[in-house]
Design an enzyme around this catalytic site. Structure first.
Site, short mmCIF file in Angstrom:
data_model
loop_
_atom_site.label_atom_id
_atom_site.label_comp_id
_atom_site.label_asym_id
_atom_site.label_seq_id
_atom_site.Cartn_x
_atom_site.Cartn_y
_atom_site.Cartn_z
N ASP A 8 -16.28 -11.80 26.07
CA ASP A 8 -16.40 -12.29 27.46
C ASP A 8 -15.88 -13.72 27.68
O ASP A 8 -16.59 -14.55 28.28
CB ASP A 8 -17.87 -12.20 27.91
CG ASP A 8 -18.38 -10.76 27.92
OD1 ASP A 8 -17.64 -9.84 27.52
OD2 ASP A 8 -19.56 -10.54 28.32
N LYS A 106 -16.89 -3.58 30.25
CA LYS A 106 -18.29 -3.16 30.19
C LYS A 106 -19.03 -3.63 31.43
O LYS A 106 -18.56 -4.55 32.10
CB LYS A 106 -18.96 -3.72 28.93
CG LYS A 106 -19.01 -5.24 28.91
CD LYS A 106 -19.57 -5.75 27.60
CE LYS A 106 -19.62 -7.26 27.57
NZ LYS A 106 -20.53 -7.85 28.56
N CYS A 151 -24.53 -11.46 25.35
CA CYS A 151 -23.52 -10.47 24.96
C CYS A 151 -23.09 -10.57 23.51
O CYS A 151 -22.84 -9.55 22.87
CB CYS A 151 -22.34 -10.54 25.92
SG CYS A 151 -22.85 -9.96 27.57
C1 VGL Z 1 -23.40 -12.02 29.96
C2 VGL Z 1 -25.23 -12.19 31.32
C3 VGL Z 1 -24.70 -11.28 32.19
C4 VGL Z 1 -22.71 -12.44 28.70
C5 VGL Z 1 -22.86 -11.09 30.81
O1 VGL Z 1 -21.47 -12.33 28.62
O2 VGL Z 1 -23.40 -12.93 27.79
N1 VGL Z 1 -24.60 -12.54 30.21
N2 VGL Z 1 -23.51 -10.73 31.93
#
Ligand code: VGL
Ligand code: ZN
Length: 203
Positions: A8, A106, A151
């Site tokens: 991410d 995702k 994540c």
């Molecule tokens: C994430 C919270 C919501 C992450 C993604 O990438 O850690 N955290 N969506």
């Protein structure tokens, strides 16, 4: 084959983004170095519909950071972030995206979140990451990215339960840290589950 797994590294998790992770941009140089030396690079991309159920904005009376029930699971309420096809969902412009071999999206289902790059939070659906890693013959994973306490952690725990020897490049990770200590606890949890935790070196 060892696979570098980037979690991410998207604009909304960078300083100034919708769900900014402190120092999130500082991991990009290490990600780019990893990309140069890795045999194969896979990146996950948080990719939510605009009405995603994890967004506080979708629930009257639920504030960002609070927990609530979403389709039978406890869910943290997040600000709107990583909405499909918006600038916030794009990878950081400083990331060497040209050398990413595979992107796994995702969090696409409206009523379930997906912290792990492998499965949604209810382990109801797979993202395709495990199938892809089997197909290319992955024998181990090196993981870095955002956020350590969400994540990264859930991806690493799933990777270990699927049997991948997994190394976490701690200097390449940063946490949301809603509560002080969350990032350190996440690192400890991954270590206890069998992850190898290393500093900045990829050796
Ligand atoms: C994430 C919270 C919501 C992450 C993604 O990438 O850690 N955290 N969506
Ligand atoms: Zn998300």
């Amino acid at each position: 084959m060892n696979v570098l797994l980037l979690i991410d590294l998207q604009n909304d998790f960078m300083p100034g983004g919708a769900l900014a992770v402190a120092g999130g941009d500082q991991v990009i140089p290490l990600a780019n170095f990893g990309i140069e030396v890795a045999e194969l690079v896979v990146a996950t991309q948080d990719w939510h519909p605009s009405d995603h159920g994890s967004f506080a904005s979708q629930h009257a009376g639920v504030k960002v950071g609070e927990s609530f029930m979403l389709d039978g699971l406890t869910q943290t309420a997040w600000p709107d972030h990583c909405v499909q096809a918006t600038a916030g969902a794009e990878f950081s412009s400083k990331l060497n995206v040209a050398r990413i071999d595979k992107v796994i999206r995702k969090g696409t289902h409206p009523t379930i979140d997906s912290y792990s790059g492998f499965f949604d939070n209810g382990h109801r659906q797979a993202t395709g990451l495990h199938d892809y890693l089997k197909e290319i013959g992955a024998t181990g994973l090196s993981v870095l990215g955002l956020a350590t306490d969400y994540c990264v952690k859930f991806t690493v725990l799933d990777a270990l339960s699927l049997g991948y020897p997994t190394r976490v490049i701690a200097d390449g990770c940063r946490g949301v840290e809603w509560n002080v200590g969350d990032t350190a606890s996440a690192i400890e949890e991954m270590r206890l589950a069998g992850a190898e935790i290393i500093g900045g070196s990829l050796a």
